[in-house]
Design an enzyme around this catalytic site. Structure first.
Site, PDB file in Angstrom:
ATOM      1  N   ASP A  67       0.813  -1.211   0.000  1.00  0.00           N
ATOM      2  CA  ASP A  67       0.000   0.000   0.000  1.00  0.00           C
ATOM      3  C   ASP A  67       0.849   1.264   0.000  1.00  0.00           C
ATOM      4  O   ASP A  67       2.069   1.216   0.178  1.00  0.00           O
ATOM      5  CB  ASP A  67      -0.951  -0.004   1.206  1.00  0.00           C
ATOM      6  CG  ASP A  67      -0.269  -0.420   2.512  1.00  0.00           C
ATOM      7  OD1 ASP A  67       0.977  -0.440   2.542  1.00  0.00           O
ATOM      8  OD2 ASP A  67      -0.963  -0.716   3.490  1.00  0.00           O
ATOM      9  N   ASN A 135      -7.210  -2.726  14.380  1.00  0.00           N
ATOM     10  CA  ASN A 135      -8.618  -3.004  14.043  1.00  0.00           C
ATOM     11  C   ASN A 135      -8.747  -4.215  13.108  1.00  0.00           C
ATOM     12  O   ASN A 135      -9.803  -4.465  12.558  1.00  0.00           O
ATOM     13  CB  ASN A 135      -9.272  -1.772  13.395  1.00  0.00           C
ATOM     14  CG  ASN A 135      -8.612  -1.387  12.077  1.00  0.00           C
ATOM     15  OD1 ASN A 135      -7.643  -2.019  11.649  1.00  0.00           O
ATOM     16  ND2 ASN A 135      -9.129  -0.360  11.431  1.00  0.00           N
ATOM     17  N   HIS A 137      -7.034  -4.701  10.268  1.00  0.00           N
ATOM     18  CA  HIS A 137      -6.807  -4.474   8.833  1.00  0.00           C
ATOM     19  C   HIS A 137      -5.511  -5.137   8.368  1.00  0.00           C
ATOM     20  O   HIS A 137      -4.587  -5.346   9.148  1.00  0.00           O
ATOM     21  CB  HIS A 137      -6.851  -2.986   8.468  1.00  0.00           C
ATOM     22  CG  HIS A 137      -5.670  -2.155   8.858  1.00  0.00           C
ATOM     23  ND1 HIS A 137      -5.777  -0.975   9.546  1.00  0.00           N
ATOM     24  CD2 HIS A 137      -4.338  -2.309   8.634  1.00  0.00           C
ATOM     25  CE1 HIS A 137      -4.587  -0.447   9.723  1.00  0.00           C
ATOM     26  NE2 HIS A 137      -3.696  -1.234   9.179  1.00  0.00           N
ATOM     27  N   GLU A 142      -9.534  -1.868   5.355  1.00  0.00           N
ATOM     28  CA  GLU A 142     -10.164  -1.521   6.622  1.00  0.00           C
ATOM     29  C   GLU A 142     -11.421  -2.363   6.848  1.00  0.00           C
ATOM     30  O   GLU A 142     -11.969  -2.940   5.893  1.00  0.00           O
ATOM     31  CB  GLU A 142     -10.547  -0.032   6.608  1.00  0.00           C
ATOM     32  CG  GLU A 142      -9.363   0.917   6.463  1.00  0.00           C
ATOM     33  CD  GLU A 142      -8.562   1.080   7.766  1.00  0.00           C
ATOM     34  OE1 GLU A 142      -8.542   0.154   8.595  1.00  0.00           O
ATOM     35  OE2 GLU A 142      -7.951   2.158   7.935  1.00  0.00           O
TER      36      GLU A 142
END
Ligand code: GLP
Length: 242
Positions: A67, A135, A137, A142
């Protein structure tokens, strides 16, 4: 999923680096999927050392990063391009043409994302390295991201921006968008290694391994990958036996 629980961060780093070093020795033309974030920094240090000692060469290795932020230049110190140069690429003999990171400018972003997916598909990632966000990811997929996504533009979660604010001078400076490989790109890798350490990852790690497979916890999809190894320390594993 194969689970390896190590005493501490150093051991996680060592074992993860060893998997990559072994694969490069066995296949010097390997295609690697690489990750950023604080977790893999020690792994990259060990890869650099293995290169410097003559154990491995990156001359014929090809890499694809997961990313990149949108809205900051590649020259920005917190771009993932800068990160990779700083921690790995500047210190090894990799051919610059074999390094790929998602491009965040210089064309329509959707087109750039599609081009990136196509390149990944043509090269076939053999070993994908992953960290995990608090979280759940992976890359910047996400919670809520459809599993079928290929490389796409994502609006970052507040939790992710807060987590990553430590690398910027203020929360406002943390980009709001990123371009990331999709889950589909990640799941196509032949082998996946996930590393995590620290108590703040224990919840996400528990759900990744034992939770329902749901896009609310993107890493849970890894339960369905045929060759995924999770390497974590005791703190990140602390919720597994409760
Ligand atoms: C970042 C990256 C992920 C990384 C994760 C965890 O935002 N996009 O690839 O795995 O968040 O980062 P860290 O290793 O710093 O905890």
């Amino acid at each position: 999923m194969e689970l390896i629980i190590c005493k501490n961060e150093e051991e996680v780093t060592r074992q993860t680096a060893n998997v990559i070093i072994k694969d490069i020795i066995l296949d010097p033309k390997i295609t690697l999927g690489l990750a950023t974030g604080s977790s893999p920094i020690g792994v990259y240090e060990k890869l650099v050392k293995a290169y410097q000692s003559g154990l491995i060469s990156f001359k014929d290795v090809e890499t694809f990063n997961l990313d990149e932020y949108i809205g900051i230049d590649r020259s920005h110190p917190q771009s993932y391009y800068s990160f990779m140069n700083q921690h790995l690429f500047n210190h090894i003999d990799i051919n610059k043409e074999n390094i790929h990171l998602p491009r965040n400018h210089g064309g329509d972003l959707e087109d750039l994302a599609n081009e990136y997916s196509l390149m990944i598909e043509q090269s076939e990632i053999e070993l994908q390295l992953l960290g995990i966000g608090s979280n759940g990811h992976i890359g910047f997929n996400e919670p809520g991201t459809p599993f079928r996504n290929e490389t796409f533009i994502v609006e970052l979660d507040e939790q992710t921006r807060n987590d990553n604010a430590r690398f910027f001078s203020s929360l406002e400076e943390v980009p709001k968008f990123a371009i990331t490989m999709g889950i589909k790109n990640i799941m196509r890798a032949k082998k996946i290694v996930v590393l995590a350490f620290g108590e703040n990852k224990s919840d996400a790690v528990y759900k990744m391994i034992h939770g329902n497979i749901t896009n609310e916890l993107p890493a849970s999809i890894l339960q369905l990958h045929p060759n995924c190894t999770v390497i974590i320390d005791e703190a990140a594993a602390s919720k597994l036996n409760k």
